[in-house]
Each structure stands twice: as C-alpha cells, then as structure tokens.
Design an enzyme around this catalytic site. Structure first.
Site, mmCIF file in Angstrom:
data_model
loop_
_atom_site.group_PDB
_atom_site.id
_atom_site.type_symbol
_atom_site.label_atom_id
_atom_site.label_comp_id
_atom_site.label_asym_id
_atom_site.label_seq_id
_atom_site.Cartn_x
_atom_site.Cartn_y
_atom_site.Cartn_z
ATOM 1 N N GLU A 294 -39.982 13.882 -16.949
ATOM 2 C CA GLU A 294 -40.062 12.748 -17.889
ATOM 3 C C GLU A 294 -41.499 12.420 -18.286
ATOM 4 O O GLU A 294 -41.709 11.830 -19.340
ATOM 5 C CB GLU A 294 -39.366 11.516 -17.341
ATOM 6 C CG GLU A 294 -40.059 10.798 -16.217
ATOM 7 C CD GLU A 294 -39.391 9.465 -15.886
ATOM 8 O OE1 GLU A 294 -38.987 8.742 -16.816
ATOM 9 O OE2 GLU A 294 -39.290 9.155 -14.713
ATOM 10 N N TRP B 242 -38.628 0.170 -30.369
ATOM 11 C CA TRP B 242 -38.077 1.455 -29.931
ATOM 12 C C TRP B 242 -36.819 1.623 -30.757
ATOM 13 O O TRP B 242 -35.852 0.885 -30.582
ATOM 14 C CB TRP B 242 -37.761 1.439 -28.446
ATOM 15 C CG TRP B 242 -37.294 2.754 -27.923
ATOM 16 C CD1 TRP B 242 -38.001 3.922 -27.892
ATOM 17 C CD2 TRP B 242 -36.004 3.063 -27.396
ATOM 18 N NE1 TRP B 242 -37.237 4.933 -27.369
ATOM 19 C CE2 TRP B 242 -36.011 4.431 -27.053
ATOM 20 C CE3 TRP B 242 -34.856 2.313 -27.168
ATOM 21 C CZ2 TRP B 242 -34.910 5.069 -26.498
ATOM 22 C CZ3 TRP B 242 -33.764 2.939 -26.605
ATOM 23 C CH2 TRP B 242 -33.793 4.295 -26.294
ATOM 24 N N ARG C 74 -42.267 -1.355 -23.551
ATOM 25 C CA ARG C 74 -40.853 -1.574 -23.913
ATOM 26 C C ARG C 74 -40.463 -0.778 -25.150
ATOM 27 O O ARG C 74 -39.304 -0.764 -25.558
ATOM 28 C CB ARG C 74 -40.591 -3.064 -24.153
ATOM 29 C CG ARG C 74 -40.870 -3.961 -22.973
ATOM 30 C CD ARG C 74 -40.651 -5.429 -23.310
ATOM 31 N NE ARG C 74 -39.272 -5.672 -23.681
ATOM 32 C CZ ARG C 74 -38.299 -5.923 -22.801
ATOM 33 N NH1 ARG C 74 -38.579 -5.942 -21.519
ATOM 34 N NH2 ARG C 74 -37.066 -6.136 -23.171
ATOM 35 N N HIS D 275 -25.608 29.972 -4.882
ATOM 36 C CA HIS D 275 -24.464 29.854 -5.803
ATOM 37 C C HIS D 275 -24.923 29.831 -7.256
ATOM 38 O O HIS D 275 -24.216 29.349 -8.126
ATOM 39 C CB HIS D 275 -23.669 28.579 -5.464
ATOM 40 C CG HIS D 275 -23.175 28.571 -4.051
ATOM 41 N ND1 HIS D 275 -22.022 29.205 -3.649
ATOM 42 C CD2 HIS D 275 -23.731 28.065 -2.923
ATOM 43 C CE1 HIS D 275 -21.857 29.062 -2.345
ATOM 44 N NE2 HIS D 275 -22.880 28.367 -1.869
ATOM 45 N N ASN E 178 -34.877 -7.938 -30.606
ATOM 46 C CA ASN E 178 -34.674 -6.893 -29.590
ATOM 47 C C ASN E 178 -33.183 -6.885 -29.280
ATOM 48 O O ASN E 178 -32.620 -7.895 -28.892
ATOM 49 C CB ASN E 178 -35.471 -7.191 -28.317
ATOM 50 C CG ASN E 178 -35.157 -6.183 -27.220
ATOM 51 O OD1 ASN E 178 -34.809 -5.041 -27.518
ATOM 52 N ND2 ASN E 178 -35.257 -6.604 -25.976
ATOM 53 N N GLY E 179 -32.539 -5.729 -29.484
ATOM 54 C CA GLY E 179 -31.097 -5.641 -29.196
ATOM 55 C C GLY E 179 -30.392 -4.830 -30.260
ATOM 56 O O GLY E 179 -31.022 -4.138 -31.053
ATOM 57 N N CYS F 276 -37.043 -3.156 -27.217
ATOM 58 C CA CYS F 276 -38.234 -3.536 -27.980
ATOM 59 C C CYS F 276 -38.898 -4.701 -27.260
ATOM 60 O O CYS F 276 -38.384 -5.226 -26.281
ATOM 61 C CB CYS F 276 -37.834 -4.002 -29.373
ATOM 62 S SG CYS F 276 -36.812 -2.823 -30.251
ATOM 63 N N LYS G 72 -39.245 12.890 -12.176
ATOM 64 C CA LYS G 72 -40.628 12.447 -12.406
ATOM 65 C C LYS G 72 -41.386 13.485 -13.213
ATOM 66 O O LYS G 72 -42.063 13.177 -14.178
ATOM 67 C CB LYS G 72 -41.318 12.189 -11.062
ATOM 68 C CG LYS G 72 -40.877 10.927 -10.374
ATOM 69 C CD LYS G 72 -41.446 9.674 -10.958
ATOM 70 C CE LYS G 72 -40.584 8.787 -11.785
ATOM 71 N NZ LYS G 72 -39.234 8.507 -11.659
ATOM 72 N N GLU H 188 -35.160 13.232 -7.644
ATOM 73 C CA GLU H 188 -36.142 12.253 -8.142
ATOM 74 C C GLU H 188 -37.471 12.929 -8.456
ATOM 75 O O GLU H 188 -38.102 12.658 -9.473
ATOM 76 C CB GLU H 188 -36.319 11.129 -7.106
ATOM 77 C CG GLU H 188 -37.354 10.087 -7.450
ATOM 78 C CD GLU H 188 -37.160 9.410 -8.798
ATOM 79 O OE1 GLU H 188 -36.071 9.520 -9.389
ATOM 80 O OE2 GLU H 188 -38.134 8.811 -9.306
ATOM 81 N N LYS I 6 -38.931 1.850 -21.224
ATOM 82 C CA LYS I 6 -38.913 1.408 -19.826
ATOM 83 C C LYS I 6 -37.522 0.967 -19.403
ATOM 84 O O LYS I 6 -37.113 1.185 -18.278
ATOM 85 C CB LYS I 6 -39.890 0.244 -19.616
ATOM 86 C CG LYS I 6 -39.931 -0.269 -18.176
ATOM 87 C CD LYS I 6 -40.322 0.823 -17.200
ATOM 88 C CE LYS I 6 -40.301 0.353 -15.765
ATOM 89 N NZ LYS I 6 -40.461 1.465 -14.803
HETATM 90 C C1 AGP Z 1 -37.194 6.451 -14.193
HETATM 91 O O1 AGP Z 1 -38.503 6.978 -14.021
HETATM 92 C C2 AGP Z 1 -36.802 6.348 -15.643
HETATM 93 N N1 AGP Z 1 -37.739 5.567 -16.365
HETATM 94 C C3 AGP Z 1 -35.368 5.925 -15.847
HETATM 95 O O2 AGP Z 1 -34.568 6.973 -15.340
HETATM 96 C C4 AGP Z 1 -34.913 4.612 -15.175
HETATM 97 O O3 AGP Z 1 -34.884 4.762 -13.777
HETATM 98 C C5 AGP Z 1 -33.488 4.286 -15.664
HETATM 99 O O4 AGP Z 1 -33.538 4.079 -17.059
HETATM 100 C C6 AGP Z 1 -32.877 3.058 -14.976
HETATM 101 O O5 AGP Z 1 -33.617 1.919 -15.281
HETATM 102 P P1 AGP Z 1 -33.317 0.562 -14.446
HETATM 103 O O6 AGP Z 1 -33.634 0.851 -13.015
HETATM 104 O O7 AGP Z 1 -34.222 -0.455 -15.050
HETATM 105 O O8 AGP Z 1 -31.868 0.235 -14.632
#
Ligand code: AGP
Length: 609
Positions: A489, A74, A27, A505, A98-99, A2, A486, A482, A604
């Site tokens: 997500e 969040w 966040r 396979h 937050n937590g 959050c 992208k 990766e 994030k």
């Molecule tokens: C990446 O696009 C995602 N938002 C997510 O996988 C992110 O890389 C992952 O949560 C790790 O975050 P960090 O690098 O802040 O530890």
C-alpha cells in the site's frame, strides 16, 4: 472520504482554513478548495491536486474575509477535476460535503424539472441547489437547510454558507464525522480534531441527525426537526503538536516510533497491578451477559481485519471461546450466523469505515451484542456499538495504519484476559503471567526500534524487487498478511501474505532469485515446521529475509538477511514481529520515492463502499 473545515470569527479565515485542510489532507487529496466571504463579496478558489497547489493558487491574492469554508476531496461522484472540486455554489448558497447522497439522482432530476442547471457531476452541487430552491420558495437560511437535509438519504457532513446571511455558518452531520471547536470570539468545525487543535481545546463531536448554526460568539445545536439541543463541549488534551510530524520525515515513521507509548496508553488504567487483574472500566462485559456468549465474531477491514485474525488465536487460546473472523464487506452481504449468543467485535481505527458500520448494524439486527474497538472518540463505530473499548494510540494520520494495529492487539489481549478471568478459564497465576508479558512489550518494542539501521540496510538491498512473498505460521500468519499489506500500500510493490504451510500448494512455483521471501520465524510450537519451509525455499534459490526470535543458528545460516526479535511467549509476538515489517515497508517506500503518508488511490478511512 474527504475533509471539511469551517471558520467564523475575529481573524482572517483563509490562513486558518488552509492550515486546517493541510491537517486533514490524509482524508483525501485529489482536489481542494476554499470559499471566503469578504466585504467585496464571495471568493471561491478550487483546484485539482494537493493542498499545496491550492496554496499556490491563492498565494498572491488578498482574500481578507472572516468567514469561510474549505474542503479536501477523495473523489466518489465525478473524477478529480477543478469543476468537481468543492466548494460548490448555487446562487447565494455555498456547500462543502463529506459523504455520499444515495438519492442524488432523483433529487437532481427533481431540481432540473424546477429549472436548475448543474455545472458538475457531484452530489454536493445538488445539495447547494436544493437549499437554494427552498430559499427561493421563501424559507429563511436555517429553515431552508433543515428542509433540504430532511430530503437527503445517505451520509453527509456539510459546511454551508449563504451570501445574504453573512453572520453565520451552518454545519450538518449525518453518518460522517463533524467536530465543533469553541474558541474566543471565533468558532470552527471540521471533519477531525487536528484541524481544530491549534485554535482551541474545547471541542464537541456532533451526533447524527444534528445541525449547528455558528456565529463568532455562539453555537446553536438542533435536530433535523429544529428542536434545540444542548452544546456540551469537552476539553481534549491532545496538543496540536501530537498531530504534527514531531521531527520525523513522515507521519508513518512518527507513528511507528510512537508505538511504545501507544500500547502503554492502551494498557494504562486497565491493569490492576496489586491484584494482577484486568479492568476495562465502562466495558461492563459481565453485566452485559458475557457468561452467555457462546461465540465471538470479529469484523473489520484491512489492517484491522488482520488484528481480528490475530485475535482469533489470542481469544481462543486464552478464553476457549470459538472465534470467527470476517472481512466486513463480506460479512454484511452474506447471512452470518450471529445471534444473541454471539459477541460481535468491530475493529476500526477511524470508526468510520462504511462496511464495518454496516456489519455492526447487521449483527445488531440479528440480536448479537456488539463491542467496538476504536481509536477515535465518539466515532460512528464507537457510538453505535453496544459497548466500546478505545485504543489510546492518539491521532493516526498516515494512511498506513501502524500504531493503531499494535494498540488493537493490546486491546484484544486485555479483553481476552478479562473474559478468561470472568469465566474462570484464566487463573490468577496465568493472568499474572500474561500481564507480566504485556507490561514488558513497550521496552522490547523500544529495543526493536533502536535497530532501525538494520532495517534500512535490508531495505537498501531489496528495494528494487517487484514481487515479495510474506510467510508465517500460527499467530504469525496474520502478521505475514499485515507485513505484505504495508509494503504494497505504500511502495506499490506486489506483496502477498500466505500461511507458510501452504507454499507447497502453489506459491513455491513462484520462488526463485527474483522474489524475496520474508519469513516470520518466531520460536514456538511450529518453529521446526517454518524452518523446514525456509529450507524448501532455499533449495529453490529463493532470497530469504527472516525475522526470528530463535537463538539457534539454523535460521540465520539459511537466510540472506536476518533480523532478531526478543524472545517472548509466542502468543504475544505479533506486537513485536510486525514492527520491523512496518519499518521495512516504510524504508523501501522512501527509497522508491513514493508518497508514504498519502499513497495514490488510498484514503485514511474508507467511509464509502
Ligand atoms: C491500513 O494500513 C489501511 N490504511 C487500511 O487497510 C485500513 O486498515 C482499513 O481501511 C480499515 O480502516 P479502519 O481501521 O479505520 O476501519
């Protein structure tokens, strides 16, 4: 995760807090709220939805207090709803948080036995009641907060207000970030710098186990026993505009285009051009017994994990040291064979990912030395690792990580060359060749970014498909993973990354005209193998999108769409080949109308398990 904001000072608090919440919306954004103390008393406004919904809610209200708290959520405990939105109140105590409080259940039961009634399902409301309980027992505001936080277990960044103590705010930090902003006749705190930047460049990141009492002209810091601590604000030259979109439609697009600067800044002052060597400044690996390192173990999550996978190829090839890579959430719950002969490297953009933090702590309990590769100064991973190697990508606001990923790769190259030079595995000539390639990357990246229109054309042709397969070999395999991450997500399209050699396979059963297959076909030791994989897919009517450095004709002739990459040493291609995949995911998402910077269900930084 959050976002929290607090303000006290000479100006009306509401606009400052709302602006701060907008800058922290990355966040978490399933509900938000504000609490403002005015002459007439306390006003709390909160609602489910995004900050714009909260702004609409207060648009026609006159709320002119000069002290307040704000929160964007969040959900962890309790579904997104108006009643679960922060701030939470108990009597005269107001809290934003937050937590996660791990002993929330027993404290809630304890307070219920003492006659407290709860309106929400959140652990935060319980904190407000706990503080109120201590005030009712006769403790002053500050003492009551200290007594309460000493009972909490878990992670908490708190903003606290007491209606009957209208001249101060309190903020508390334990395992969730809080940054203090020192202004003129006004002071602030927030979960991250963007909320503070427009008001002051004098900031200080609080440490775990500390509380700050904030008035318009002073900030008093103390530990949880009440012992006073010095405040040491630093000046951060990150302008507020850096945390703005800078003319781009989304933060993600801005951050994709910032990559040449981000990787340049990550290299800056770490390459000695006269001796063609690497210096990592305060990362004194050799003094930290680098020579005794027998293995290297990367731990990370998500995109950072993919950087770790690429790091295996990079470090093993350059240093000859064996490398393991683990998803942090797996590493922390098995019995990893790390010990004092292992260098455990945690990669984390935010430095606040719960699983990655737990992984470092486990590695340290097993005597492994630890190094953090982080993008946020003073973040938990940075502070808890034995050493930290910062990426200097600047604030990464979009949930989808882009510039942090390429900057992480640069940090790994620098680290590998540095280690290779110390151990003697890398000659001065070899180091010089590696450094020449590194230094050429920003301009090559620029050349790729200039071809965005080509990517837009490919996105238009393929945005309506519902399944994609991403294939790569060797160091392009992590890039395939990766690229798939992208796309899935931010566009919510199913995409899977796979080693190209594995298609026979299983995955080749999926191949057909309805599933585009993305190939990263860079010139290198396995180029012929990947070209034959393309032929196999072609033979089954697969739709082929190739990202290739080859100057040959075969790959383009086999492909339905092709994007040419600059030709460089295969080991360094991920920094380039990932970028058109980022742009492809971005433009497909834009065409599909998804919320690019704040995809549904994501945050994030995953600061909870
Ligand atoms: C990446 O696009 C995602 N938002 C997510 O996988 C992110 O890389 C992952 O949560 C790790 O975050 P960090 O690098 O802040 O530890």
């Amino acid at each position: 995760m959050c976002g929290i904001v607090g303000y006290i000072g000479k100006r009306h608090a509401l606009p400052i807090i709302l602006d701060g919440l907008k800058r922290l919306e990355y966040r978490g954004y399933d509900s938000s709220g504000v609490a403002i103390l005015t002459e007439a008393g306390l006003t709390i406004k909160r609602r489910k939805g995004k900050i714009k919904d909260l702004v609409e809610l207060v648009r026609h209200e006159t709320i002119d207090g000069t002290m307040g708290l704000g929160h964007t959520r969040w959900a962890t405990h309790g579904k997104p709803s108006d009643e679960n939105a922060h701030p939470h109140r108990a009597g005269d105590v107001v809290v934003v948080h937050n937590g996660i409080i791990e002993n929330y259940t027993e404290l809630r039961a304890f307070l219920k036995d003492r006659g407290h009634h709860f309106k929400s399902e959140t652990d935060t409301e319980m904190i407000a009641h706990l503080i109120e309980d201590h005030i009712k027992a006769g403790e002053p505001f500050e003492g009551a907060v200290l007594s309460a936080v000493r009972l909490l277990k878990g992670s908490f960044a708190l903003g606290i207000m007491h209606v009957k103590t209208p001249d101060r705010l309190i903020t508390v930090r334990e395992a969730s970030p809080i940054v203090l902003g020192f202004g003129n006749d006004e002071n602030l705190f927030a979960s991250d710098m963007p909320a503070i930047l427009p008001y002051t460049d004098r900031m200080m990141f609080m440490k775990d186990g500390t509380m700050a009492v904030i008035t318009p002209d002073a900030v008093r810091l103390m530990d949880f026993s009440g012992r006073g601590l010095p405040t040491e604000p630093g000046r951060y030259d990150i302008s507020a505009t850096m945390a703005e979109k800078g003319g781009y439609k989304h933060f993600m697009q801005k951050e994709i285009f910032e990559q040449p600067h981000a990787i340049t800044d990550t290299m800056r002052d770490r390459i000695l051009f006269d001796t063609k060597d690497i210096t990592l400044g305060d990362v004194l690996l050799e003094e930290k017994g680098l020579g005794s390192v027998k293995r290297i173990h990367f731990v990370a999550c998500g995109t950072s994990y993919h950087a770790g996978l690429a790091g295996k190829y990079i470090v093993e090839e350059i240093t000859g040291i064996p490398v393991d890579v683990d998803v942090a959430s797996e590493f922390r719950y098995r019995t990893p064979l790390v010990n004092k002969g292992t260098l455990t490297i945690a990669i984390s953009q935010s430095g606040e990912t719960a699983d990655t933090i737990a992984a470092i702590r486990l590695a340290q309990r097993q005597q492994s030395s630890t190094l953090g590769i982080c993008n946020v100064i003073d973040s938990t991973v940075a502070r808890e690792s034995d050493q930290v190697l910062y990426t200097h990508a600047g604030p990464e606001i979009s949930v989808a990580s882009t510039k942090a990923f390429t900057s992480q790769l640069i940090a790994i190259y620098l680290l590998a060359i540095h280690i290779g030079r110390i151990t003697g595995r890398v000659s001065r000539q070899q180091a010089s060749a590696y450094i020449d390639t590194l230094v050429s990357l920003p301009s090559l990246l620029d050349a790729i970014l200039k071809q965005e229109d080509r990517i837009v054309a490919i996105a238009k042709e393929y945005s309506r498909y519902s399944d994609f397969l991403y294939l790569g070999r060797g160091i392009s395999y992590p890039v395939a993973l990766e690229g798939a991450l992208k796309l899935k997500e931010i566009s919510y399209i199913h995409a899977e990354g796979y080693p190209a050699g594995e298609i026979k396979h299983g995955p080749i059963a999926l191949v057909g005209p309805d599933m585009p297959v993305v190939f990263i076909a860079v010139k290198g030791r396995v180029y012929d193998k990947i070209r034959s994989n393309i032929e196999q897919v072609k033979a089954r009517d697969g739709k082929i999108i190739s990202f290739t450095t080859a100057d040959g004709r075969e790959v383009p002739e086999l492909s339905d769409a092709v994007f040419f990459l600059p030709a460089i040493d295969e080991l360094f291609t991920p920094v380039l080949s990932v970028v058109p995949l980022q742009m492809l995911a971005y433009h497909i998402a834009v065409l599909n109308g998804t919320d690019v910077d704040q995809p549904k269900n994501l945050a994030k930084s995953v600061t909870v398990e």
